[in-house]
Design a protein around this motif. Structure first.
Motif, PDB file in Angstrom:
ATOM      1  N   SER A  58      59.680 -37.015   4.336  1.00 17.36           N
ATOM      2  CA  SER A  58      58.904 -36.574   3.173  1.00 17.36           C
ATOM      3  C   SER A  58      58.303 -35.192   3.404  1.00 17.36           C
ATOM      4  CB  SER A  58      57.812 -37.581   2.842  1.00 17.36           C
ATOM      5  OG  SER A  58      56.904 -37.707   3.913  1.00 17.36           O
ATOM      6  N   HIS A  59      57.986 -34.854   4.644  1.00 16.07           N
ATOM      7  CA  HIS A  59      57.375 -33.538   4.882  1.00 16.07           C
ATOM      8  C   HIS A  59      58.374 -32.386   4.719  1.00 16.07           C
ATOM      9  CE1 HIS A  59      58.653 -34.468   9.079  1.00 16.07           C
ATOM     10  NE2 HIS A  59      58.933 -33.180   9.092  1.00 16.07           N
ATOM     11  N   HIS A  60      59.655 -32.697   4.528  1.00 20.54           N
ATOM     12  CA  HIS A  60      60.652 -31.664   4.230  1.00 20.54           C
ATOM     13  C   HIS A  60      60.573 -31.210   2.770  1.00 20.54           C
ATOM     14  CE1 HIS A  60      63.361 -33.546   7.570  1.00 20.54           C
ATOM     15  NE2 HIS A  60      62.471 -32.715   8.084  1.00 20.54           N
ATOM     16  N   PHE A  61      59.845 -31.960   1.935  1.00 18.35           N
ATOM     17  CA  PHE A  61      59.826 -31.724   0.486  1.00 18.35           C
ATOM     18  C   PHE A  61      58.404 -31.695  -0.058  1.00 18.35           C
ATOM     19  CE2 PHE A  61      63.748 -33.924   1.611  1.00 18.35           C
ATOM     20  CZ  PHE A  61      64.699 -33.082   1.062  1.00 18.35           C
ATOM     21  N   ASP A  62      58.247 -30.982  -1.168  1.00 13.01           N
ATOM     22  CA  ASP A  62      56.955 -30.954  -1.863  1.00 13.01           C
ATOM     23  C   ASP A  62      56.826 -32.111  -2.837  1.00 13.01           C
ATOM     24  OD1 ASP A  62      55.818 -28.382  -0.857  1.00 13.01           O
ATOM     25  OD2 ASP A  62      57.650 -27.579  -1.769  1.00 13.01           O
ATOM     26  N   ALA A  63      57.949 -32.666  -3.298  1.00 12.40           N
ATOM     27  CA  ALA A  63      57.938 -33.722  -4.307  1.00 12.40           C
ATOM     28  C   ALA A  63      59.286 -34.430  -4.313  1.00 12.40           C
ATOM     29  CB  ALA A  63      57.659 -33.113  -5.681  1.00 12.40           C
ATOM     30  N   VAL A  64      59.312 -35.597  -4.965  1.00 11.65           N
ATOM     31  CA  VAL A  64      60.558 -36.361  -5.077  1.00 11.65           C
ATOM     32  C   VAL A  64      60.651 -36.983  -6.466  1.00 11.65           C
ATOM     33  CG1 VAL A  64      59.570 -38.508  -4.136  1.00 11.65           C
ATOM     34  CG2 VAL A  64      62.036 -38.126  -3.986  1.00 11.65           C
ATOM     35  N   VAL A  65      61.868 -37.067  -6.981  1.00 13.01           N
ATOM     36  CA  VAL A  65      62.137 -37.736  -8.248  1.00 13.01           C
ATOM     37  C   VAL A  65      63.289 -38.720  -8.036  1.00 13.01           C
ATOM     38  CG1 VAL A  65      63.661 -35.891  -9.068  1.00 13.01           C
ATOM     39  CG2 VAL A  65      62.613 -37.417 -10.721  1.00 13.01           C
ATOM     40  N   ILE A  66      63.169 -39.889  -8.662  1.00 11.93           N
ATOM     41  CA  ILE A  66      64.230 -40.897  -8.574  1.00 11.93           C
ATOM     42  C   ILE A  66      64.670 -41.246  -9.991  1.00 11.93           C
ATOM     43  CG2 ILE A  66      64.940 -43.159  -7.732  1.00 11.93           C
ATOM     44  CD1 ILE A  66      62.657 -43.050  -5.709  1.00 11.93           C
ATOM     45  N   ASP A  98      50.806 -39.461   1.513  1.00 16.99           N
ATOM     46  CA  ASP A  98      50.293 -38.089   1.419  1.00 16.99           C
ATOM     47  C   ASP A  98      49.914 -37.716  -0.009  1.00 16.99           C
ATOM     48  OD1 ASP A  98      50.632 -37.771   4.121  1.00 16.99           O
ATOM     49  OD2 ASP A  98      52.526 -36.681   3.954  1.00 16.99           O
ATOM     50  N   ASN A  99      50.057 -38.671  -0.936  1.00 12.02           N
ATOM     51  CA  ASN A  99      49.755 -38.460  -2.346  1.00 12.02           C
ATOM     52  C   ASN A  99      50.511 -37.262  -2.918  1.00 12.02           C
ATOM     53  OD1 ASN A  99      48.452 -39.396  -4.701  1.00 12.02           O
ATOM     54  ND2 ASN A  99      46.922 -37.768  -4.520  1.00 12.02           N
ATOM     55  N   LYS A 100      51.768 -37.100  -2.486  1.00 11.53           N
ATOM     56  CA  LYS A 100      52.615 -36.026  -3.002  1.00 11.53           C
ATOM     57  C   LYS A 100      53.182 -36.434  -4.366  1.00 11.53           C
ATOM     58  CE  LYS A 100      54.304 -33.678   1.124  1.00 11.53           C
ATOM     59  NZ  LYS A 100      55.541 -33.330   1.863  1.00 11.53           N
ATOM     60  N   PRO A 101      53.551 -35.465  -5.187  1.00 11.43           N
ATOM     61  CA  PRO A 101      54.117 -35.785  -6.499  1.00 11.43           C
ATOM     62  C   PRO A 101      55.414 -36.599  -6.404  1.00 11.43           C
ATOM     63  CG  PRO A 101      53.394 -33.507  -6.438  1.00 11.43           C
ATOM     64  CD  PRO A 101      53.319 -34.025  -5.028  1.00 11.43           C
ATOM     65  N   VAL A 102      55.441 -37.685  -7.177  1.00 14.85           N
ATOM     66  CA  VAL A 102      56.596 -38.589  -7.253  1.00 14.85           C
ATOM     67  C   VAL A 102      56.861 -38.853  -8.727  1.00 14.85           C
ATOM     68  CG1 VAL A 102      57.423 -40.934  -6.755  1.00 14.85           C
ATOM     69  CG2 VAL A 102      56.065 -39.701  -5.034  1.00 14.85           C
ATOM     70  N   ALA A 103      58.120 -38.725  -9.154  1.00 12.33           N
ATOM     71  CA  ALA A 103      58.512 -39.058 -10.528  1.00 12.33           C
ATOM     72  C   ALA A 103      59.575 -40.149 -10.477  1.00 12.33           C
ATOM     73  CB  ALA A 103      59.045 -37.823 -11.259  1.00 12.33           C
ATOM     74  N   VAL A 106      51.086 -40.941 -16.250  1.00  6.21           N
ATOM     75  CA  VAL A 106      50.713 -40.227 -15.034  1.00  6.21           C
ATOM     76  C   VAL A 106      49.548 -40.966 -14.393  1.00  6.21           C
ATOM     77  CG1 VAL A 106      49.914 -38.046 -14.049  1.00  6.21           C
ATOM     78  CG2 VAL A 106      51.457 -38.029 -16.025  1.00  6.21           C
ATOM     79  N   ASP A 107      49.718 -41.377 -13.140  1.00  8.03           N
ATOM     80  CA  ASP A 107      48.677 -42.025 -12.346  1.00  8.03           C
ATOM     81  C   ASP A 107      48.500 -41.161 -11.105  1.00  8.03           C
ATOM     82  OD1 ASP A 107      47.176 -43.544 -10.552  1.00  8.03           O
ATOM     83  OD2 ASP A 107      48.136 -45.431 -11.084  1.00  8.03           O
ATOM     84  N   ASP A 108      47.536 -40.246 -11.142  1.00 12.69           N
ATOM     85  CA  ASP A 108      47.305 -39.278 -10.081  1.00 12.69           C
ATOM     86  C   ASP A 108      48.561 -38.415  -9.907  1.00 12.69           C
ATOM     87  OD1 ASP A 108      45.888 -37.914  -8.157  1.00 12.69           O
ATOM     88  OD2 ASP A 108      46.056 -39.456  -6.626  1.00 12.69           O
ATOM     89  N   MET A 109      49.286 -38.526  -8.793  1.00 15.45           N
ATOM     90  CA  MET A 109      50.488 -37.712  -8.565  1.00 15.45           C
ATOM     91  C   MET A 109      51.769 -38.494  -8.840  1.00 15.45           C
ATOM     92  SD  MET A 109      49.888 -34.603  -7.625  1.00 15.45           S
ATOM     93  CE  MET A 109      48.270 -33.929  -7.915  1.00 15.45           C
ATOM     94  N   LEU A 110      51.643 -39.677  -9.426  1.00 17.24           N
ATOM     95  CA  LEU A 110      52.794 -40.531  -9.729  1.00 17.24           C
ATOM     96  C   LEU A 110      53.093 -40.477 -11.224  1.00 17.24           C
ATOM     97  CD1 LEU A 110      54.858 -42.703  -8.849  1.00 17.24           C
ATOM     98  CD2 LEU A 110      53.049 -44.402  -9.202  1.00 17.24           C
TER      99      LEU A 110
END
Length: 189
Positions: free
Chosen positions: A73-81, A107-112, A156-160
């Protein structure tokens, strides 16, 4: 979308897919994210290429830029599935998926997540006390895992960010999360 043109320059976004992902979701998300200036990588448990699902049958093959087993996950700023029951079930069955996604969630990173993709996080125990859009057929599973289904088709729930559609509205909300993410503030908390 023109407001977001080059807004994500320097940001790295993973699109996590396995064989059977919904082709239209991935291609529209990929195109929209590239237009924002993001560096988009397709991450997959499949090596080399990953096969989409299009309509009522198998679709095109796409090159996987990164192998899930060696991605962090630390290779990316965000992820989408994207959605697609075949690939969602394949990702759930691969323990590397839970490891990869746990890093983003912790890490509470953005996830879509699109359509039935929230099931991936629910099965990994990563949606407790979260509110998400959920297709009707997975609402019971999410509820059992401690998540609440949202009434809206995008939530949207925080970064999710969860959505029924892989569309411009999703990309805009996801981009807002990416732009507002402050890793230093999260790590200091």
């Amino acid at each position: 979308m023109s407001d977001l043109e080059n807004a994500l320059n320097g940001k790295s976004v993973a699109i996590l897919v396995a064989n059977g992902f919904e082709e239209s979701h991935m291609t529209s998300l990929h195109k929209a994210l590239v237009l924002t200036g993001a560096n988009v990588k397709i991450v997959s448990p499949e090596k080399g290429v990953v096969n989409s699902w299009h309509g009522n049958g198998w679709g095109h093959f796409f090159p996987a830029n990164a192998h899930l087993a060696t991605s962090m996950s630390h290779h990316f700023d965000a992820v989408v599935i994207p959605g697609g029951s075949r690939h969602v079930n394949r990702l759930i069955s691969d323990p590397q998926t839970a490891r990869f996604m746990r890093g983003f969630m912790e890490d509470n990173k953005p996830v879509a997540l699109v359509e039935d993709a929230p099931k991936i996080l629910a099965e990994a125990g990563l949606l407790e006390a979260r509110t998400v859009f959920a297709e009707e057929d997975i609402q019971d599973i999410l509820s059992e895992k401690g998540a609440t289904a949202a009434d809206a088709e995008i939530h949207v729930d925080d970064m999710l960010v969860t959505s029924k559609f892989a569309d411009e509205a999703l990309v805009e909300k996801f981009a807002d999360c990416i732009l507002s993410y402050e890793p230093e503030a999260w790590e200091a908390a």
